[in-house]
Design an enzyme around this catalytic site. Structure first.
Site, PDB file in Angstrom:
ATOM      1  CB  SER A 184      -0.948  -0.012   1.194  1.00 17.30           C
ATOM      2  OG  SER A 184      -0.243  -0.211   2.400  1.00 17.30           O
ATOM      3  CG  HIS A 212      -4.494  -0.729  -0.577  1.00 18.44           C
ATOM      4  ND1 HIS A 212      -5.029   0.537  -0.641  1.00 18.44           N
ATOM      5  CD2 HIS A 212      -3.930  -0.840   0.642  1.00 18.44           C
ATOM      6  CE1 HIS A 212      -4.766   1.180   0.484  1.00 18.44           C
ATOM      7  NE2 HIS A 212      -4.107   0.366   1.272  1.00 18.44           N
ATOM      8  CE  LYS A 241      -7.196   0.522   3.096  1.00 17.88           C
ATOM      9  NZ  LYS A 241      -6.445  -0.497   3.813  1.00 17.88           N
TER      10      LYS A 241
HETATM   11  C1  LIG Z   1      -6.126  -0.797   5.217  1.00 13.97           C
HETATM   12  C2  LIG Z   1      -5.431  -2.076   5.380  1.00 13.97           C
HETATM   13  C3  LIG Z   1      -5.686  -2.922   6.455  1.00 13.97           C
HETATM   14  C4  LIG Z   1      -6.600  -2.505   7.578  1.00 13.97           C
HETATM   15  O1  LIG Z   1      -7.921  -2.516   7.160  1.00 13.97           O
HETATM   16  P1  LIG Z   1      -9.037  -1.934   8.142  1.00 13.97           P
HETATM   17  O2  LIG Z   1     -10.280  -2.611   7.701  1.00 13.97           O
HETATM   18  O3  LIG Z   1      -9.046  -0.459   7.942  1.00 13.97           O
HETATM   19  O4  LIG Z   1      -8.631  -2.306   9.532  1.00 13.97           O
HETATM   20  C5  LIG Z   1      -5.077  -4.158   6.509  1.00 13.97           C
HETATM   21  N1  LIG Z   1      -4.215  -4.545   5.536  1.00 13.97           N
HETATM   22  C6  LIG Z   1      -3.923  -3.746   4.486  1.00 13.97           C
HETATM   23  C7  LIG Z   1      -2.965  -4.219   3.448  1.00 13.97           C
HETATM   24  C8  LIG Z   1      -4.505  -2.490   4.392  1.00 13.97           C
HETATM   25  O5  LIG Z   1      -4.194  -1.705   3.379  1.00 13.97           O
END
Ligand SMILES: *Cc1c(COP(=O)(O)O)cnc(C)c1O
Length: 396
Positions: A184, A212, A241
């Site tokens: 990310s 992502h 997301k």
């Molecule tokens: C955003 C993200 C998370 C965390 O996700 P949430 O649902 O916001 O806790 C975990 N792993 C990756 C790779 C992320 O980009």
């Protein structure tokens, strides 16, 4: 409280300040969207994970509102006591079908899903091999398990094979390779075909965190495994997301894996059920996302236009094909100055620096979404060029 304790805390805060690593939060007063208001100032938002522009989507808001009317506000229970509604099972089934897995299990966040995954599935006789750039929640989840830990340099398949050999020679019973589908901070994709081939050769499992990617990478947005045409053994992901951007996480995989997690995963057993509004909106998000080839096409067109525009302006970008497009500045102070100047010029981006990225790797991470128009992007490109000159990042 002893004074010495608070003095130490203040000293740490002071160091964060002097190193240029202090993060401040801006107050947004409008819904999350391509343009947001911050203190009465309208800015183009290029730092949300709102890839498909669904964060303020009327169909999601309507589904959430309806669910509050007919399923209430909160569950006031963990899932196994009295916190499972029909909606929770509907969303778990839908996610599993969408991701081509046997079942899925919901968590409050993907951070929790990653915290939940390793400990029940792997014991001290097993091994986890983790990419060095994996998300903090994977690192923490692995720490919580008793499995032996191995790490390979980011996307380095020679190193991955060396770690697989070491784990096998160490007598590991089961081996799980853990990777982000998309890294990310860099917007690069894991080399899933090579990882799958190595896993098969060494009889290992593959776990992919596709936060992502789910919703927009690969056919129907089914994520990086679908993009590459390979199968992951377990997937984790987020509703926070592309799938609406609220919150909620999940693990998807084979039935016995999901069944055991329901029995043993601590963030599932000891934390509240997701509220019905969020769950219903998750189902509505899948209804949209499964048919959103138009949104995905716009997203990747925007990414190509943005990348080309920044390159023409003379910025140093990390190469890639993902809508995460990092502008490399290397220095935390520069990243902060550039983000501040861009804000004055009507563009909201965030500087990323240690500990979120390694020291000396500071950057501004820009993110495209399907709701941004060409006019938004061209306005933002002009602002980047101006801010680049004003802060000395661009010399021409
Ligand atoms: C955003 C993200 C998370 C965390 O996700 P949430 O649902 O916001 O806790 C975990 N792993 C990756 C790779 C992320 O980009």
């Amino acid at each position: 409280m002893p004074n010495a304790f608070l003095d130490d805390i203040r000293a740490t805060l002071g160091e964060i300040q002097t190193d240029g690593l202090f993060k401040t939060e801006r107050l947004i007063t409008t819904p999350q969207s391509t343009r947001v208001h911050v203190g009465g100032h309208e800015v183009i938002n290029l730092c949300a994970n709102n890839y498909l522009g669904l964060a303020d989507n009327p169909a999601l808001i309507a589904a959430a509102t309806q669910a509050m009317t007919d399923h209430g506000f909160g569950m006031a229970s963990v899932r196994f006591i009295c916190g499972t509604q029909d909606l929770h099972r509907q969303l778990e089934t839908r996610l599993a079908q969408y991701l081509r897995c046997e079942d899925s299990i919901l968590f409050a966040a993907c951070f929790d899903a990653n915290g939940a995954l390793f400990e029940p599935l792997l014991g001290p006789e097993d091994a986890v091999i983790s990419d060095a750039l994996n998300h903090a929640s994977i690192i923490d989840g692995i720490r919580l398990s008793k499995a032996r830990r191995y790490r390979y340099a980011n996307s380095d398949m020679v190193d991955l094979e060396a770690q697989l050999k070491a784990a096998r020679e160490g007598g590991a019973r089961h081996i799980m390779i853990a990777t982000d589908g998309v890294f990310s901070m860099d917007g690069t994709l894991a080399k899933l075909p090579d990882i799958r081939a190595l896993a098969d050769q060494y009889d290992a499992l593959v776990m992919v965190d596709d936060c992502h990617a789910t919703g927009f990478m690969g056919p129907q947005g089914r994520g990086t495994p679908a993009h590459f045409g390979v199968q992951a053994d377990t997937l984790t992901g987020t509703l926070g997301k592309a799938l609406g951007g609220a919150l909620g996480g999940y693990i998807a995989g084979p039935q016995p894996v999901i069944d055991l997690l329901r029995q043993r995963a601590r963030p599932y057993l000891f934390s509240n059920a997701l509220p019905p509004s969020i769950v219903a909106a998750g189902i509505a998000a899948l209804d949209i996302v499964e048919r959103a080839d138009n949104l995905r096409a716009t997203l990747f067109d925007n990414a190509a236009h943005w990348r080309a525009g920044l390159t023409d302006a003379g910025f140093d970008l990390l190469p890639g094909e993902h809508p995460i497009i990092p502008v490399m500045l290397y220095d935390a102070h520069k990243a902060q100055a550039m983000a501040a100047r861009l804000f004055e010029l009507g563009v909201y981006v965030s500087g990323f620096f240690f500990p979120v990225v390694p020291k000396g790797q500071a950057r501004i991470r820009t993110q495209m979404n399907a709701a941004l128009t060409r006019a938004d992007l061209d306005q933002a490109l002009a602002a980047f060029a101006q801010a680049g000159r004003d802060t000395g990042v661009l010399t021409k």
